[in-house]
Design a protein around this motif. Sequence first.
Motif, PDB file in Angstrom:
ATOM      1  N   ASN A  21     -50.219 -11.559  -1.610  1.00 19.51           N
ATOM      2  CA  ASN A  21     -49.497 -11.096  -0.886  1.00 19.51           C
ATOM      3  C   ASN A  21     -47.780 -12.026  -0.962  1.00 19.51           C
ATOM      4  O   ASN A  21     -46.444 -11.592  -0.161  1.00 19.51           O
ATOM      5  CB  ASN A  21     -49.108 -11.659   0.686  1.00 19.51           C
ATOM      6  CG  ASN A  21     -49.499 -12.799   1.030  1.00 19.51           C
ATOM      7  OD1 ASN A  21     -50.351 -13.347   0.781  1.00 19.51           O
ATOM      8  ND2 ASN A  21     -49.050 -13.056   2.188  1.00 19.51           N
ATOM      9  N   SER A 318     -53.779   3.918   7.022  1.00 17.31           N
ATOM     10  CA  SER A 318     -52.295   3.594   7.059  1.00 17.31           C
ATOM     11  C   SER A 318     -52.014   2.466   6.477  1.00 17.31           C
ATOM     12  O   SER A 318     -52.788   1.232   6.217  1.00 17.31           O
ATOM     13  CB  SER A 318     -50.998   3.765   8.801  1.00 17.31           C
ATOM     14  OG  SER A 318     -51.987   2.012   9.031  1.00 17.31           O
ATOM     15  N   ALA A 319     -50.702   2.233   5.483  1.00 13.17           N
ATOM     16  CA  ALA A 319     -50.136   0.606   4.938  1.00 13.17           C
ATOM     17  C   ALA A 319     -51.169  -0.892   6.243  1.00 13.17           C
ATOM     18  O   ALA A 319     -51.892  -1.556   5.581  1.00 13.17           O
ATOM     19  CB  ALA A 319     -49.231   0.362   5.223  1.00 13.17           C
ATOM     20  N   MET A 320     -50.787  -1.039   7.365  1.00  9.98           N
ATOM     21  CA  MET A 320     -51.082  -1.823   7.917  1.00  9.98           C
ATOM     22  C   MET A 320     -51.978  -2.269   8.222  1.00  9.98           C
ATOM     23  O   MET A 320     -53.175  -3.044   8.080  1.00  9.98           O
ATOM     24  CB  MET A 320     -50.081  -1.719   9.141  1.00  9.98           C
ATOM     25  CG  MET A 320     -49.203  -1.622   9.245  1.00  9.98           C
ATOM     26  SD  MET A 320     -48.348  -3.076   9.123  1.00  9.98           S
ATOM     27  CE  MET A 320     -47.991  -4.450  10.558  1.00  9.98           C
ATOM     28  N   CYS A 323     -54.132  -3.155   5.027  1.00 14.18           N
ATOM     29  CA  CYS A 323     -53.612  -4.456   5.294  1.00 14.18           C
ATOM     30  C   CYS A 323     -55.015  -5.326   6.042  1.00 14.18           C
ATOM     31  O   CYS A 323     -55.380  -6.431   6.213  1.00 14.18           O
ATOM     32  CB  CYS A 323     -52.351  -4.889   4.736  1.00 14.18           C
ATOM     33  SG  CYS A 323     -51.179  -4.187   3.554  1.00 14.18           S
ATOM     34  N   THR A 335     -49.024  -7.440   2.194  1.00 10.88           N
ATOM     35  CA  THR A 335     -48.239  -6.651   2.721  1.00 10.88           C
ATOM     36  C   THR A 335     -48.615  -5.112   3.126  1.00 10.88           C
ATOM     37  O   THR A 335     -47.554  -4.444   1.920  1.00 10.88           O
ATOM     38  CB  THR A 335     -47.089  -7.305   2.239  1.00 10.88           C
ATOM     39  OG1 THR A 335     -47.147  -8.419   1.026  1.00 10.88           O
ATOM     40  CG2 THR A 335     -45.334  -7.250   2.378  1.00 10.88           C
ATOM     41  N   PRO A 336     -47.794  -4.896   3.412  1.00 11.13           N
ATOM     42  CA  PRO A 336     -47.759  -3.581   4.606  1.00 11.13           C
ATOM     43  C   PRO A 336     -45.887  -2.779   3.500  1.00 11.13           C
ATOM     44  O   PRO A 336     -45.127  -3.594   3.703  1.00 11.13           O
ATOM     45  CB  PRO A 336     -48.024  -2.758   5.625  1.00 11.13           C
ATOM     46  CG  PRO A 336     -47.651  -4.557   5.538  1.00 11.13           C
ATOM     47  CD  PRO A 336     -48.253  -5.638   5.140  1.00 11.13           C
ATOM     48  N   ASN A 338     -44.424  -0.959   5.056  1.00 10.88           N
ATOM     49  CA  ASN A 338     -43.224  -1.207   6.408  1.00 10.88           C
ATOM     50  C   ASN A 338     -42.511  -2.360   6.524  1.00 10.88           C
ATOM     51  O   ASN A 338     -40.920  -2.028   6.987  1.00 10.88           O
ATOM     52  CB  ASN A 338     -44.628  -1.470   7.549  1.00 10.88           C
ATOM     53  CG  ASN A 338     -45.776  -0.500   7.663  1.00 10.88           C
ATOM     54  OD1 ASN A 338     -46.153  -0.460   7.196  1.00 10.88           O
ATOM     55  ND2 ASN A 338     -45.561   0.537   8.777  1.00 10.88           N
ATOM     56  N   ASP A 346     -45.333   3.502   5.234  1.00 14.92           N
ATOM     57  CA  ASP A 346     -46.325   3.342   5.624  1.00 14.92           C
ATOM     58  C   ASP A 346     -47.671   4.230   5.167  1.00 14.92           C
ATOM     59  O   ASP A 346     -48.663   3.971   5.281  1.00 14.92           O
ATOM     60  CB  ASP A 346     -46.531   3.528   7.253  1.00 14.92           C
ATOM     61  CG  ASP A 346     -47.851   2.988   8.718  1.00 14.92           C
ATOM     62  OD1 ASP A 346     -47.761   2.188   8.244  1.00 14.92           O
ATOM     63  OD2 ASP A 346     -48.813   4.344   9.297  1.00 14.92           O
ATOM     64  N   VAL A 349     -48.816  -0.592  -0.099  1.00 15.13           N
ATOM     65  CA  VAL A 349     -49.331  -1.734  -0.184  1.00 15.13           C
ATOM     66  C   VAL A 349     -48.464  -2.390  -1.565  1.00 15.13           C
ATOM     67  O   VAL A 349     -48.416  -1.621  -1.816  1.00 15.13           O
ATOM     68  CB  VAL A 349     -50.644  -2.367   0.316  1.00 15.13           C
ATOM     69  CG1 VAL A 349     -50.781  -2.926  -0.300  1.00 15.13           C
ATOM     70  CG2 VAL A 349     -50.999  -1.621   1.647  1.00 15.13           C
TER      71      VAL A 349
END
Length: 377
Positions: A21, A318-320, A323, A335-336, A338, A346, A349
């Motif tokens: 990240n 989702s990206a969040m 992660c 790291t998302p 977003n 979203d 990544v």
Amino acid sequence: MAFGAKAAELEAQGHHVVKLNIGEPDFGAPPDVLLAMQNLAITSPLPYTSALGLPELRAAIAGFYKTAHNLDINPNRVIVTAGASAALLLLSAAFVDAGDNVIMGDPSYPCNRQFIKSFGGDVQLAPTTAESRFQLNMALLEKHWQKGTRGLMLATPSNPTGTAVSPDELRAMCEFAKSRGAWRIIDEIYLNLHHGEPDYQPVTALSFDDEALVINSFSKYFGMTGWRLGWCVVPEQAVPIMERMAQNYYICPSTLAQKAALACFTPASIAVCESRRAMLKSRKELILKGLKRCDLHVPVQPDGAFYVYIDVRPTGLSAMDFCERAIQEAHVALTPGNDFGEHQGDHYVRLSFASAESELTEGLQRLERFMQRLKNT
């Protein structure tokens, strides 16, 4: 930042977290620079310098434009700053007025828009896609241009995608903005970390737009992130304004960092930096092959820097969520998207391949097992 904190928490509990990240090269400053710093710390009183930076460092940076880009730059136009962030601070203070509309691509480095907003600018994020290589182009610029648009800001290559704008497209956008009386801030901190062949000469915006406001840094190509040293190149008439603001904002960049940075431009240091650039290109190939084995899709391969932007939609997460599960279940920090924008953030990544190859290999193995578990649930 949130996943960096989660990684630190897990490490405090005794876990080994593979940190993919962090947008920071693992190799540090070239040896000549480290030696110069050690000698200076012992032998030099290190007083304040000019707010614009040491004259000899400004001249050395101008010389770098000649050797790296075959471009003659007057050293008087070079302003040494306390990191590239300070360069953007000065440029925002000098050129942004309250209510000014400033166009940036989405996704893009989030801190950049905060500087514009700090001086009352109205940031307009223009959504980009894989089809535009996650970069602004002429069609998008014309579509999003407004009556009150006063500035254009972009990075090439960019964070978070590593993609670059072609010189022809960048020239066209700069000419378009200039013809409408708008300034152009071009972030080139990754320009010399291109993935081209050794004899490839990357094109700076200054080669076709002499009035562009160009930002660069010692952090990425020279590996000097914590030294907090950068620069910008501006039109000569802007230099006195920038000087007065630098005097008031931070007096001058670090004298120790500036004097040591003179050693960045020796043939030995440039050779070291070029070997590291080639190393990053090799790491990119390792990552792309590994992600393919993981069945993780990178829609656009990077042109430079040390990032890939992964489309996680096929995972159903989702990206969040991706992660969060990657760090908790596989101990891999990512790291998302977003963090970098509002449009489809979203879905993506960011993975940084700035870490050592052993860490990248371990991270890929963990992600492969993680993806297998996802498919089996």
